[in-house]
Design an enzyme around this catalytic site. Structure first.
Site, PDB file in Angstrom:
ATOM      1  N   GLY A  41       3.769 -17.652   8.494  1.00  0.00           N
ATOM      2  CA  GLY A  41       4.493 -16.672   9.293  1.00  0.00           C
ATOM      3  C   GLY A  41       5.966 -17.016   9.339  1.00  0.00           C
TER       4      GLY A  41
ATOM      5  CB  CYS B  31       2.940 -22.242   5.763  1.00  0.00           C
ATOM      6  SG  CYS B  31       4.743 -22.433   5.668  1.00  0.00           S
ATOM      7  CE1 TYR B  32       4.825 -20.355  13.871  1.00  0.00           C
ATOM      8  CE2 TYR B  32       2.569 -19.526  13.914  1.00  0.00           C
ATOM      9  CZ  TYR B  32       3.757 -19.831  14.575  1.00  0.00           C
ATOM     10  OH  TYR B  32       3.854 -19.605  15.927  1.00  0.00           O
TER      11      TYR B  32
ATOM     12  CB  SER C 151      -6.030  11.725  -7.692  1.00  0.00           C
ATOM     13  OG  SER C 151      -6.436  10.381  -7.909  1.00  0.00           O
TER      14      SER C 151
ATOM     15  N   GLY D 256      -7.296   9.100 -10.762  1.00  0.00           N
ATOM     16  CA  GLY D 256      -6.932   7.696 -10.854  1.00  0.00           C
ATOM     17  C   GLY D 256      -8.157   6.815 -10.746  1.00  0.00           C
TER      18      GLY D 256
ATOM     19  CG  ASP E  87      -7.676   3.541  -6.213  1.00  0.00           C
ATOM     20  OD1 ASP E  87      -8.081   2.543  -6.849  1.00  0.00           O
ATOM     21  OD2 ASP E  87      -6.521   3.650  -5.774  1.00  0.00           O
ATOM     22  CB  SER E  88      -9.970   9.607  -6.660  1.00  0.00           C
ATOM     23  OG  SER E  88      -9.401   9.920  -7.903  1.00  0.00           O
TER      24      SER E  88
ATOM     25  CE  LYS F 189      -5.290   0.483  -7.786  1.00  0.00           C
ATOM     26  NZ  LYS F 189      -5.546   1.945  -7.824  1.00  0.00           N
TER      27      LYS F 189
END
Length: 529
Positions: free
Chosen positions: A65, A92-93, A233, A235, A237-238, A385
């Site tokens: 962070g 880290c943080y 669409s 792509g 994803d769809s 993705k």
């Protein structure tokens, strides 16, 4: 019980929970854990120990962070988390917070450390098993641990950081000052596997086959015998969603492809042929080009473009569904990064809680109208993705679809900066086709995350055929990435860049200049709007 996912129907709880303290890498940690085939989700740092106990994860990771643990108002986690008996890894943080809350001390480093640093392993067991001495780790910190809490010991150090990795083996609490999740950390994945498998005892059950089985069951349970309308669409994803829903509910699915006028050249014809003719998935083609373009008349703000397009999409669906329906559900290919980037950022003024920084609204997340007439079905919204591509391949999508570069929902409308016109759309379509053709011809299409053209709202002077021209410039944007969360510009060969430039200038009327975008993400984004 905290809400894990706004629309997830699955009863699967994450085996690893990442508590987010505002790091841009929090989602990357989740993705890396999933690469080990273990399910993980990002949750807010204010999640209480009782809420975590109810979820019963096998392990907890505290993200990095931007804050310093000793500054006023710095985010903190519920201290009862240390007493849950669940293994914790602070990054880290997250490591600094662990040290401070358990009685150690953190101070401003005498010398800040950023970038690559060799890790000197002092204790090569548990977390650092099979992590080679001298492995490169990615550092990004201005504070350092000065004194360890009781029970902790050093696992590794760097030249500038004495306590680069620490552990309380008895309580199974671990901390690293570097970022094992980034690709620059050569031993990072080995370290995460050690934590996930050997320390937390997780099983590798987050597989493509398991996801498909769960998603199909979830969809059937949610939808029942109702009809579903999918915003197709074309792509990755769809398309993956269309195959998944067809597997789950068959003819209850109707895909509606709305040609909003912002698609790439030749895509509307290709998509109807592909789904309807080749795979016999019902597709209703709607030509709404003039309707969408008129909505953007005079609009130049990118956020307004996205919201107008998203709202108009739903309006068209509502109107057309009355003709084709009735439909009870609208399916969307929303992904985890879409939800993350649309989440909003900064500090909640009511609660004081830090939340992920809002980058931009996604048309299928931030642009939905409040009076939406459909119930949403979004079985992919837990996936990154690369996970969607794996699901698509498992469902039988051919490479020509599953290997396609990502394409934004608003299409070319957000690759034309400023006002969108029919003239500019035609220019950009022709230029974009040249880019894709040449990248494919060079054999680089599958090695690049995205390759596309952007049209700028300015004109410049040029000379063509001994005549003065005053035309648009095209920006060539080619990036390499693993999940779209971070990206770097692709180093294309000079002869390929020259060929693309020459073709665009010579073949695309209205363009006399081609420039190259060499900005990474961050600080830029992949898309220009």
């Amino acid at each position: 019980m905290p809400q894990l996912d706004a629309t997830s129907q699955s009863t699967r709880y994450p085996a690893i929970v990442i508590l987010d303290f505002g790091s841009q890498y929090s989602e990357l940690i989740a993705r890396r854990v999933r690469e080990t085939e273990v399910f993980s989700l990002v949750m807010g740092y204010t999640t209480t120990a009782e809420e975590l106990r109810a979820i019963a994860p096998r392990g907890i990771i505290l993200s990095g962070g931007p804050s310093s643990v000793y500054e006023p108002g710095a985010p903190v986690c519920d201290p009862a988390i240390w007493e849950l008996g669940i293994p914790v890894l602070g990054v880290c943080y997250g490591m600094q917070l662990m040290v401070q809350q358990l009685g150690g001390s953190v101070v401003a480093a005498g010398r800040a450390e950023y970038g690559k640093a060799p890790l000197h392993v002092d204790d090569p067991i548990d977390l650092l098993t099979n992590v080679e001495d001298g492995s490169t780790m990615w550092m990004s910190h201005g504070d350092s641990v000065e004194r360890l809490p009781e029970g902790f010991l050093r696992l590794a150090h760097t030249d500038n950081t004495p306590e680069a990795a620490v552990a309380d083996h008895q309580r199974r609490l671990y901390g690293v000052q570097f970022h094992p999740e980034v690709v620059h950390s050569t031993g990072g994945m080995a370290m995460l596997r050690n934590f996930v498998y050997h320390i937390c005892g997780c099983e590798a059950d987050w597989t493509t086959a398991a996801f498909i089985d769960e998603a199909v069951a979830d969809v059937r349970a949610q939808v029942g015998d109702k009809r579903v309308l999918l915003a197709l669409s074309g792509g990755v994803d769809s398309s993956t969603l269309a195959f998944l829903l067809h597997k789950a509910i068959g003819d209850q699915l109707t895909c509606m492809f709305i040609d909003q006028g912002f698609m790439r050249k030749g895509e509307p014809e290709f998509l109807v042929e592909f789904f309807d003719k080749r795979f016999h998935i019902n597709v209703e083609y709607i030509n709404a080009r003039e309707r969408f373009i008129s909505k953007l008349d005079g609009i130049t703000d990118p956020e307004e473009k996205r919201k107008l397009i998203g709202t108009e999409f739903i309006r068209v669906f509502e109107e057309e569904s009355k003709r084709l329906g009735p439909f009870d559900y609208l399916a969307q290919g929303t992904l985890y990064p879409d939800v993350i980037e649309s989440a909003g950022t900064g500090i909640d003024p009511k609660t004081g809680e830090r939340v992920a920084v809002k980058i931009k609204s996604h048309h299928n997340v931030g642009g939905l109208p409040k009076d939406l007439q459909f119930k949403l079905v979004e079985p992919l919204r837990r996936l990154f993705k690369d996970e969607v591509r794996k699901v698509g391949r498992s469902l039988g999508l051919p490479q020509e679809i599953v290997g396609r570069h990502p394409f934004p929902g608003p299409g070319l409308a957000i690759r034309i900066l400023g006002e969108v016109t029919s003239e500019k759309l035609n220019i950009l379509r022709d230029a974009d086709l040249v880019v894709r053709e040449e990248v494919k011809e060079a054999g680089l299409y599958n090695e690049i995350w995205q390759a596309f053209a952007v049209l700028l709202p300015v004109r410049s002077v040029g000379v063509m055929g001994d005549k003065r021209t005053y035309a648009f410039p095209i920006v060539l944007r080619c990036v390499s990435s693993e999940d779209g969360m971070t990206a770097d510009w692709s180093r294309l060969p000079y002869d390929l860049l020259e060929k693309i430039s020459n073709r665009i200038v010579n073949e695309v009327k209205g363009v006399n200049r081609v420039v190259l975008d060499i900005t990474s993400k961050p600080p830029g984004t992949i898309e220009w709007e």
